[in-house]
Write an enzyme that holds these catalytic residues in place. Structure first.
Site, PDB file in Angstrom:
ATOM      1  N   LYS A  85       0.792  -1.286   0.024  1.00  0.00           N
ATOM      2  CA  LYS A  85      -0.075  -0.012   0.025  1.00  0.00           C
ATOM      3  C   LYS A  85       0.855   1.292   0.082  1.00  0.00           C
ATOM      4  O   LYS A  85       1.679   1.280   0.840  1.00  0.00           O
ATOM      5  CB  LYS A  85      -0.933  -0.061   1.369  1.00  0.00           C
TER       6      LYS A  85
HETATM    7  O1  G3P Z   1      -8.662   2.301   4.429  1.00  0.00           O
HETATM    8  C1  G3P Z   1      -8.799   3.498   4.763  1.00  0.00           C
HETATM    9  C2  G3P Z   1      -9.313   3.902   5.987  1.00  0.00           C
HETATM   10  O2  G3P Z   1      -8.675   3.048   7.008  1.00  0.00           O
HETATM   11  C3  G3P Z   1      -9.480   5.334   6.592  1.00  0.00           C
HETATM   12  O3  G3P Z   1     -10.450   5.437   7.138  1.00  0.00           O
HETATM   13  O4  G3P Z   1     -12.028   6.240   8.838  1.00  0.00           O
HETATM   14  O5  G3P Z   1      -9.464   6.833   8.724  1.00  0.00           O
HETATM   15  O6  G3P Z   1     -10.995   7.699   7.165  1.00  0.00           O
HETATM   16  P1  G3P Z   1     -10.630   6.598   7.861  1.00  0.00           P
END
Ligand code: G3P
Length: 219
Positions: A85
């Site tokens: 990633k």
């Molecule tokens: O896969 C991306 C994710 O982990 C981000 O999520 O909730 O931190 O915006 P968030």
């Protein structure tokens, strides 16, 4: 639409995997930082990968191409099926191109627009991760970015797989499926919310009570 769990919590990942619904798991440095800091990251990631048995995205933390490639080598020594990633920055695009030329799968992360996704696809990204929840957080329609991306993919027959990420609620999940995202990576809590329905619970409760009544009447 395939389902990945977006988590680094082994207990949650194991439970979601035991349901037989997961095709993969995505992690990131913030998700890992929420776990016990004394844990060995390599050991944790290996356990996560073994628990899910499918796609496992592991994020690099270098911000230069050579550093990213060195990290990718190290991660691939841990388990060769890893998807690397990589953040959407210029150095990241160069790393994606180099890994893609070696047929190593990459997941380009921190994408907020269809334009960014399109550029990542041209670098050879295997997966493009669009963060919709974080767009909603700044009063911008995150689902629309996923819709735009899916429309462009359909029109041009692009091969990178679209991951809807930063999913915050069951409506996000539904709208991404309707938009045509190939994959949704969903936090464990949201996954459980998507499964719940009070009529399912009430219906099962009634079935079990009626069955019990029938048994009692027979005895
Ligand atoms: O896969 C991306 C994710 O982990 C981000 O999520 O909730 O931190 O915006 P968030």
């Amino acid at each position: 639409m395939q389902l990945y769990v977006d988590s680094a919590n082994l207990k949650d990942i194991k439970h979601a995997a035991s349901l037989g619904i997961l095709s993969g798991v995505t992690t990131n440095p913030s998700l890992l930082a929420k776990e016990d800091p004394t844990l060995d990251i390599k050991k944790l990631l290996l356990e996560i990968h073994e628990s899910v048995g499918g796609h496992t995205s592991v994020e690099v933390v270098s911000t230069d191409t050579d550093g990213m490639l060195r990290e990718a080598d190290e991660i691939l020594q841990w388990f060769p099926e890893a998807t690397i990633k990589i953040p959407f920055i210029p150095a990241g695009l160069s790393a994606v191109r180099k890994l893609s030329d070696q047929e190593i799968p990459t997941n380009v992360t921190l994408l907020f627009t269809a334009n960014q996704a399109l550029i990542a696809a041209n670098a050879g990204a295997t997966y493009v991760s669009l963060f919709l929840g974080r767009l909603d957080d700044i009063s911008t329609d995150g689902v629309q970015a996923v819709r735009d991306t899916c429309e462009i993919w359909e029109m041009h027959g692009l091969e990178s797989l679209i991951i809807a990420a930063s999913i915050r609620n069951p409506l996000h999940f539904l709208e991404c499926a309707k938009a045509g995202a190939h994959i949704a990576t969903v936090p464990y809590k949201v996954l459980m919310q998507c499964m719940n329905h009070p009529l399912t619970d009430a219906g099962l409760d009634a079935f079990l009570k009626d069955h019990q009544k029938m048994l009692t009447a027979k005895s």
